[in-house]
Design an enzyme around this catalytic site. Structure first.
Site, PDB file in Angstrom:
ATOM      1  N   LYS A   1       0.858  -1.191   0.000  1.00 60.84           N
ATOM      2  CA  LYS A   1       0.000   0.000   0.000  1.00 60.84           C
ATOM      3  C   LYS A   1       0.892   1.238   0.000  1.00 60.84           C
ATOM      4  O   LYS A   1       2.093   1.184   0.302  1.00 60.84           O
ATOM      5  CB  LYS A   1      -0.938   0.025   1.209  1.00 60.84           C
ATOM      6  CG  LYS A   1      -0.237  -0.045   2.587  1.00 60.84           C
ATOM      7  CD  LYS A   1       0.389   1.248   3.077  1.00 60.84           C
ATOM      8  CE  LYS A   1       1.089   1.112   4.414  1.00 60.84           C
ATOM      9  NZ  LYS A   1       1.922   2.292   4.768  1.00 60.84           N
TER      10      LYS A   1
ATOM     11  N   ASP B   1      -1.511  -1.296  11.284  1.00 62.89           N
ATOM     12  CA  ASP B   1      -2.073  -1.322   9.936  1.00 62.89           C
ATOM     13  C   ASP B   1      -2.318  -2.734   9.413  1.00 62.89           C
ATOM     14  O   ASP B   1      -2.701  -2.914   8.262  1.00 62.89           O
ATOM     15  CB  ASP B   1      -1.223  -0.517   8.953  1.00 62.89           C
ATOM     16  CG  ASP B   1       0.208  -1.040   8.829  1.00 62.89           C
ATOM     17  OD1 ASP B   1       0.575  -1.950   9.588  1.00 62.89           O
ATOM     18  OD2 ASP B   1       0.943  -0.503   7.981  1.00 62.89           O
TER      19      ASP B   1
END
Length: 284
Positions: A11, A135
Site C-alpha cells: 500500500k 495497519d
C-alpha cells in the site's frame, strides 16, 4: 486444502497526519491507504511441522517476524498447532513504508483461517490483526480507505488513482518505533477525509494540504530520501510523497511516458515499481 499460494499486496499512504499521543503509548493518526499492485507471493503447504523460508535473507534473519507471530497468536487462541511449510517470495522492500510485513501477517491470518476451517469472522480476525500491528487490519481487505485512531478504524473511500504511480525505494530501512519517538503530534489544518470524500484528485489541493508528518524527521536524517522526492517532481510527477514512515517515495504522473522515463532514471540506483492502472486509455 493442502496448498495455497496467494499475493500479499503493498500500500501507499496518501497523506499521514499524526494527531496526538495517547495514554496507552500509541498515537492517533489519520491517513488514506491506497493498495497498489506490487506484492509478495506467499505459499502455504500443510506439513508435519512449522517451517518458514524466503528468498530474502534479511527476512529469514528476523526470528520474530509478523508471520510467525500471527501463527503463535492463532495457536494461543485456538489451542492447536498449525503445521505448515511457508515460503515468501519477498518483493516489497522491508522497512520501506509500504506495509509488506503487515500485509504478510494479514494474509497469514486469513489463509490459516481458511485452510484449517477455523471459522473466525472478519471482526475476530481484525482483533487478532490489531494485536500484531496498527495497519495489519487494513490488509484483511485492502481497498482505498480513510483510516483513523491507530489506523485500524477504516472508512472505505470511492477514490481511484487513474494514473501511473512510480514507487522508488533506496534500500534504507526505517524503524517505525524510531520514527514515532521523534514525531511531534499536531492536528492537521484540513482533514484528509474531507479532501478525498468526493473521490476526485485535485493535484493543487494535494500539494497544499496532503502531507506526511514523518517527512521532516526522515529527511533530516536521510537526505537521500528527500532528494528522491525532489527528483520525482523534476521528472514530471504531479504529486510526490513519502509513504508511511519511509523510506519509499512515490510519484503520481499523468503522463505514462514521463513515468516510464522517470523509472528508467531511478532504477539505475534504486528499487522501482511502476504501478499502472488497468484503465490506461486516457493516459498518454
Amino acid at each position: 486444502m493442502n496448498k495455497i499460494t496467494v499475493d500479499s499486496p503493498a500500500k501507499i499512504n496518501l497523506g499521514l497526519n499524526v494527531v496526538r499521543k495517547r495514554e496507552d503509548g500509541f498515537h492517533d493518526l489519520e491517513t488514506v491507504f491506497i493498495p497498489i499492485m506490487l506484492s509478495d507471493k506467499m505459499t502455504f503447504v500443510r506439513s508435519d511441522k512449522l517451517t518458514f523460508d524466503s528468498n530474502n535473507q534479511q527476512m529469514i534473519a528476523i526470528k520474530d517476524n509478523l508471520i510467525l507471530r500471527a501463527i503463535r497468536l492463532l495457536k494461543s487462541n485456538f489451542g492447536q498447532d498449525f503445521n505448515l511449510s511457508i515460503y515468501v517470495e519477498k518483493i516489497i522492500p522491508i522497512g520501506g513504508g509500504l506495509g509488506g510485513g503487515s500485509s504478510n501477517a494479514a494474509v497469514t491470518l486469513k489463509t490459516i483461517n481458511k485452510m484449517f476451517n477455523l471459522g473466525f469472522s472478519y471482526n475476530e480476525l481484525a482483533k487478532f490483526a490489531l494485536n500484531l500491528g496498527s495497519d495489519v487490519p487494513y490488509f484483511l481487505n485492502p481497498i482505498p480507505c480513510f483510516a483513523e485512531s491507530r489506523g485500524e478504524i477504516l472508512h472505505p473511500l470511492n477514490v481511484e488513482i487513474p494514473y501511473p504511480i512510480l514507487i522508488v525505494n533506496p534500500g534504507i530501512k526505517i524503524e517505525t518505533a524510531w520514527a514515532f519517538k521523534k514525531i511531534s503530534p499536531a492536528k492537521p489544518g484540513k482533514s484528509l477525509k474531507s479532501i478525498f470524500i468526493n473521490g476526485a484528485l485535485d493535484f493543487d489541493e494535494l500539494k497544499s494540504f496532503v502531507k506526511n508528518d514523518f517527512e521532516e524527521i526522515v529527511f533530516e536524517t536521510f537526505p537521500e530520501i528527500k532528494d528522491i522526492k525532489n527528483d520525482l517532481y523534476a521528472s514530471g510527477a504531479e504529486f510526490a510523497l513519502m509513504s508511511g514512515t519511509g523510506s519509499t517515495v512515490y510519484g503520481i504522473f499523468t503522463n505514462l511516458q514521463k513515468a516510464a522515463w522517470a523509472e528508467d532514471f531511478f532504477r539505475k540506483k534504486y528499487f522501482t515499481y511502476l504501478n499502472i492502472p488497468f484503465e490506461k486509455g486516457s493516459i498518454t
